[in-house]
Scaffold this active site. Sequence first.
Site, PDB file in Angstrom:
ATOM      1  N   HIS A  22       9.347   3.151  -7.146  1.00 14.93           N
ATOM      2  CA  HIS A  22       9.234   1.517  -6.515  1.00 14.93           C
ATOM      3  C   HIS A  22      10.647   1.168  -6.891  1.00 14.93           C
ATOM      4  CE1 HIS A  22       5.147   1.527  -5.163  1.00 14.93           C
ATOM      5  NE2 HIS A  22       4.954   2.433  -6.141  1.00 14.93           N
ATOM      6  N   GLY A 109      -1.445  12.913   2.304  1.00 14.88           N
ATOM      7  CA  GLY A 109      -1.675  11.591   1.656  1.00 14.88           C
ATOM      8  C   GLY A 109      -1.701  11.942   0.453  1.00 14.88           C
ATOM      9  N   GLY A 111       1.167  11.689  -1.761  1.00 14.32           N
ATOM     10  CA  GLY A 111       2.447  11.313  -2.416  1.00 14.32           C
ATOM     11  C   GLY A 111       3.471  12.274  -2.552  1.00 14.32           C
ATOM     12  N   SER A 113       5.275  13.008   0.011  1.00 16.89           N
ATOM     13  CA  SER A 113       5.883  12.745   1.387  1.00 16.89           C
ATOM     14  C   SER A 113       5.696  13.558   2.531  1.00 16.89           C
ATOM     15  CB  SER A 113       7.455  12.692   0.919  1.00 16.89           C
ATOM     16  OG  SER A 113       7.918  12.032   1.730  1.00 16.89           O
ATOM     17  N   SER A 114       4.526  13.900   2.930  1.00 14.54           N
ATOM     18  CA  SER A 114       4.106  14.430   4.158  1.00 14.54           C
ATOM     19  C   SER A 114       4.809  13.772   5.189  1.00 14.54           C
ATOM     20  CB  SER A 114       3.031  14.727   4.430  1.00 14.54           C
ATOM     21  OG  SER A 114       2.003  13.839   4.286  1.00 14.54           O
ATOM     22  N   ASP A 154      12.448   8.988   0.583  1.00 14.73           N
ATOM     23  CA  ASP A 154      11.756  10.245   0.911  1.00 14.73           C
ATOM     24  C   ASP A 154      12.512  10.647   1.844  1.00 14.73           C
ATOM     25  OD1 ASP A 154       9.759   9.269  -0.710  1.00 14.73           O
ATOM     26  OD2 ASP A 154       8.328   8.808   0.964  1.00 14.73           O
ATOM     27  N   TYR A 203       0.821  -1.010  -1.419  1.00 20.15           N
ATOM     28  CA  TYR A 203       2.255  -0.806  -1.332  1.00 20.15           C
ATOM     29  C   TYR A 203       3.090  -1.942  -0.690  1.00 20.15           C
ATOM     30  CZ  TYR A 203       6.767   1.522  -0.284  1.00 20.15           C
ATOM     31  OH  TYR A 203       8.118   1.973  -0.381  1.00 20.15           O
TER      32      TYR A 203
HETATM   33  C1  GLA Z   1       6.626   6.012  -1.186  1.00 23.63           C
HETATM   34  C2  GLA Z   1       7.664   5.046  -0.103  1.00 23.63           C
HETATM   35  C3  GLA Z   1       9.135   5.297  -0.746  1.00 23.63           C
HETATM   36  C4  GLA Z   1       9.076   4.860  -2.348  1.00 23.63           C
HETATM   37  C5  GLA Z   1       7.911   5.222  -3.148  1.00 23.63           C
HETATM   38  C6  GLA Z   1       7.782   4.598  -4.502  1.00 23.63           C
HETATM   39  O1  GLA Z   1       6.759   7.314  -1.252  1.00 23.63           O
HETATM   40  O2  GLA Z   1       7.828   5.969   1.001  1.00 23.63           O
HETATM   41  O3  GLA Z   1      10.129   4.637  -0.112  1.00 23.63           O
HETATM   42  O4  GLA Z   1       9.009   3.399  -2.091  1.00 23.63           O
HETATM   43  O5  GLA Z   1       6.754   5.067  -2.331  1.00 23.63           O
HETATM   44  O6  GLA Z   1       9.027   5.165  -5.320  1.00 23.63           O
END
Ligand code: GLA
Length: 348
Positions: A22, A109, A111, A113-114, A154, A203
């Site tokens: 974040h 889903g 975390g 980054s799929s 990501d 988010y």
């Molecule tokens: C997700 C978002 C990113 C980033 C992270 C938290 O993966 O896609 O841009 O904000 O959350 O670090």
Amino acid sequence: MNEPRASRSCFGPGRVNLMGDHTDYNQGLALPMAVDLGVAVTFDPWDEARVDISSDAYPGEPASFPLDPDVESIQDLEPAWARLAAAVVSLARPELGGRFHIASSLPRGSGLSSSAAVAVALAELCGVEGDALVVARLCQAAEHRIGVPVGLLDPLVCAGGRAGQALRIDFATLTTEPVTMAVDVECMVVDSGQRRDLRTSAYATRVAECGAAAAVVGPLGLATEADIIGLRDPLLRRRARHVVSECARVDAFARALSRGDLVGAGGVMDESHRSLAEDFEATTPVIDELTERVRSRPGVVGARMTGAGFGGCIVALAEPGTVDPASLDAPAWRVVPVDGTVARRKRG
Ligand code: GLA
């Protein structure tokens, strides 16, 4: 009859963020790496101005859209999972339509980054040229086009990651610097099984809260602890305190790793998790319990949530050979840093 076109394929790596969550949409710092779990996307071009797409993750739910879809039709596209692909195609403007197929080794889903893994691979197959930042900006714009207000973390690491190294990203200057871990350490991701969708999680609320704090004290990634004392709203002050302290932890963590101080690095991971849980409220009881349980295993030096939070995976570092992922009572993988799509293209 038209000539058959050559089929092509591209691996889009997932990512694990070791430190700095974040922070990206606050002009702060992060230390992610592209990993060997990811998506393999194949593309069979044809001469029609249409795209067909299917995914192993959504069996029996193929999608089809024009080569040049307009914004409204992308937002209404069914099945909804294909909207990101249509948005990437609409921005990448490939010369030819064709059939894409996605096979994934990433838990969806979770975390890892799929979405960015798919987006960077599609961008590559659509012929997007330029460096990792160009690719990342296009993929971020595609997410925004479908209403997900993500930062650049990501796609920037999925495109620009380096084999064997983590990537220190400065989102104020948009510069990256590879970081080598001077110590032999294993990286593990452990899936909580708690699924979340960035469109429906908190988010966007966190992005808005940070924006409200930044309207008072300036970009949080550039602010100091003294600056944020000026925030009167206690909730905004806590959100800001997370971002400011998390950016400091990125460099503390990188320094600890590069001098081989595993105990120090682990301590920074624990502090980061606490800050994400208490100040940023981005964890869940399930994630907190899993992190605590993994953290207490002999050989584990540190553990924290990774990515957006609100469910998904945690990341842990362990002394080599001490923890068998199969013994963790949750799906777990050992991951290693790999090249992103742009580094692969450059290698040819
Ligand atoms: C997700 C978002 C990113 C980033 C992270 C938290 O993966 O896609 O841009 O904000 O959350 O670090």
